[in-house]
Design a protein around this motif. Structure first.
Motif, mmCIF file in Angstrom:
data_model
loop_
_atom_site.group_PDB
_atom_site.id
_atom_site.type_symbol
_atom_site.label_atom_id
_atom_site.label_comp_id
_atom_site.label_asym_id
_atom_site.label_seq_id
_atom_site.Cartn_x
_atom_site.Cartn_y
_atom_site.Cartn_z
ATOM 1 N N SER A 72 50.622 11.272 -18.006
ATOM 2 C CA SER A 72 50.168 9.974 -17.521
ATOM 3 C C SER A 72 49.505 9.221 -18.667
ATOM 4 O O SER A 72 49.072 9.804 -19.667
ATOM 5 N N ASN A 73 49.411 7.924 -18.511
ATOM 6 C CA ASN A 73 48.773 7.100 -19.526
ATOM 7 C C ASN A 73 47.372 7.608 -19.823
ATOM 8 O O ASN A 73 46.604 7.913 -18.915
ATOM 9 N N SER A 74 47.053 7.714 -21.124
ATOM 10 C CA SER A 74 45.742 8.135 -21.642
ATOM 11 C C SER A 74 45.533 9.641 -21.637
ATOM 12 O O SER A 74 44.447 10.111 -21.996
ATOM 13 N N ASP A 75 46.545 10.423 -21.247
ATOM 14 C CA ASP A 75 46.411 11.877 -21.320
ATOM 15 C C ASP A 75 46.328 12.314 -22.782
ATOM 16 O O ASP A 75 47.116 11.842 -23.624
ATOM 17 N N PRO A 76 45.412 13.238 -23.122
ATOM 18 C CA PRO A 76 45.373 13.774 -24.480
ATOM 19 C C PRO A 76 46.552 14.719 -24.697
ATOM 20 O O PRO A 76 46.893 15.519 -23.814
#
Length: 413
Positions: free
Chosen positions: A4-8
């Motif tokens: 998902s967006n912003s997952d490290p």
């Protein structure tokens, strides 16, 4: 694995082990923002989930007072924010304005051997958030610095709307010393940053023989010179190039070579000491700017009903569709002062050549000559803030006050 967006994420690619933040992608490819701030597109198969890295808590550092040479000329640095005073937030990759004027001086050691500085920060915003009230506050701050003895003023500013602010200060301030607007296209922590060179050249211009408001930015994409663009004739013509700013309809009033810092002014430049210090800081913010396009619905002009002024960016010599003229006449009759400018990069408005132009003049439109539409808007705010007589407003709009016109239209009529 899906992200998902912003997952490290960790990225194993080309023999490198990288860490970043997932932005977007599909089953085959992933776009990752690396810890360095740069984006890469890699096969999705080389990305694996990574634990969130805790941000390090920076150690508190007590800044020592600036060491300044009392023998050097005094300049003021007025910081308003923008990329020149920004760094990258590596968590999101966004650029945010954080540095103060003093931070700028500390981060560019070359400035300390050119002049000494008084620094202030009336506000700290990215320039898309500037407004006429801030222009007034800025003009007053610049005036006060000059009145207190500054031999020149450097205004650090975001590039998106720097041309509006430079024009506003040009009209509000009679200055005997250089007022240099300077910005950066790329923040200080980018390898290709232009902030240091632009700042050094602006300071060199600040102690030069110049005596007007200018914008100092890269003259070319290379690190060889900065151009000094008159504050009423400059436009940002590229979104990201370092030489994005250009003088429109004429050349710059000077060039600062780099790294030697020599300032070469043209014969058109206003020189130091030509004017006495004066401030005219009244503005009428209730003005608008509308660009005409083919097939535009004439009812769009109704949105400006009740405005004190409207600048139209017309086609060619200053035209709009004939179906818009009735709306313009109604605006004029209701008390809205309407000025016509052109979308063209050079030349001037002349509404006496074609039938449409003559109908516009009959509708009460005032010709804006060779003024840039953005500059005409700022000037109209200033004019309507300083007079309530329509005949005086016409005369002032058509008089070349700060180099915004090629000549005085009023006197030529």
């Amino acid at each position: 694995m899906s992200f998902s967006n912003s997952d490290p994420v960790n990225v194993a690619f080309a023999g490198l082990e990288l860490h970043g933040m997932y932005i977007s992608g599909d089953a085959d490819y992933a776009v990752v923002k690396l810890s360095s701030g740069y984006n890469i597109c890699v096969p999705a198969s080389v990305c694996t989930a990574a634990p969130e890295r805790a941000a390090a808590t920076p150690a508190k550092v007590t800044a020592e007072p600036l060491k300044q040479d009392a023998k050097l000329p005094l300049l003021a640095i007025v910081s308003t924010g923008g990329t020149i005073a920004s760094t990258v937030d590596y968590r999101t990759g966004a650029v945010s304005s954080k540095f103060t004027a003093e931070d700028i001086v500390r981060s560019i050691p070359e400035l300390a051997v050119i002049a000494r500085y008084h620094t202030l920060q009336p506000f700290n915003v990215l320039s898309e958030n500037m407004n006429p009230a801030m222009w007034q506050e800025l003009a007053r701050a610049v005036h006060d610095e000059i009145a207190s003895g500054a031999k020149g003023v450097i205004v650090t500013h975001g590039t998106d709307t720097m041309l509006y602010s430079a024009a506003a200060v040009s009209f509000m301030l009679e200055t005997p010393v250089p007022v240099i607007f300077v910005g950066a296209q790329r923040s200080a922590d980018r390898p290709s940053s232009d902030n240091a060179m632009n700042a050094i050249c602006s300071v060199k211009a600040g102690i030069s023989d110049l005596g007007e408001v200018v914008v100092c930015m890269h003259a070319t994409s290379d690190d060889v010179a900065c151009a000094l663009h008159r504050g009423t004739r400059v436009r940002k013509n590229h979104t990201s190039r370092r030489d994005a700013f250009q003088s429109v309809g004429r050349g710059p009033v000077g060039v600062v070579s780099y790294p030697d810092g020599n300032v070469n002014l043209t014969g058109d430049a206003v020189l130091r000491g030509t004017h006495e210090l004066r401030l005219f800081d009244r503005l009428e913010p209730n003005c608008g700017l509308l660009q005409y396009y083919p097939g535009m619905n004439p009812n769009l002009f109704d949105a400006f009903s009740g405005c004190r002024g409207l600048v139209i960016s017309g086609t060619g010599l200053g035209h709009v569709g004939t179906d818009c003229i009735e709306k313009i006449a109604a605006l004029n009759a209701s008390g809205t002062f309407v000025v016509m400018t052109s979308q063209c990069q050079a030349g001037e408005v002349c509404d006496r050549v074609y039938e449409t132009g003559r109908d516009l003049l009959a509708a009460g439109v005032v010709e804006g000559g060779s003024m840039l539409p953005e500059v005409a808007l700022v000037k109209l705010m200033w004019v309507l803030g300083n007079t309530s007589r329509p005949e005086d407003a016409v005369r002032m709009m058509q008089t070349n006050l700060k180099g915004e016109l090629d000549y005085d239209l009023w006197r030529e009529m």
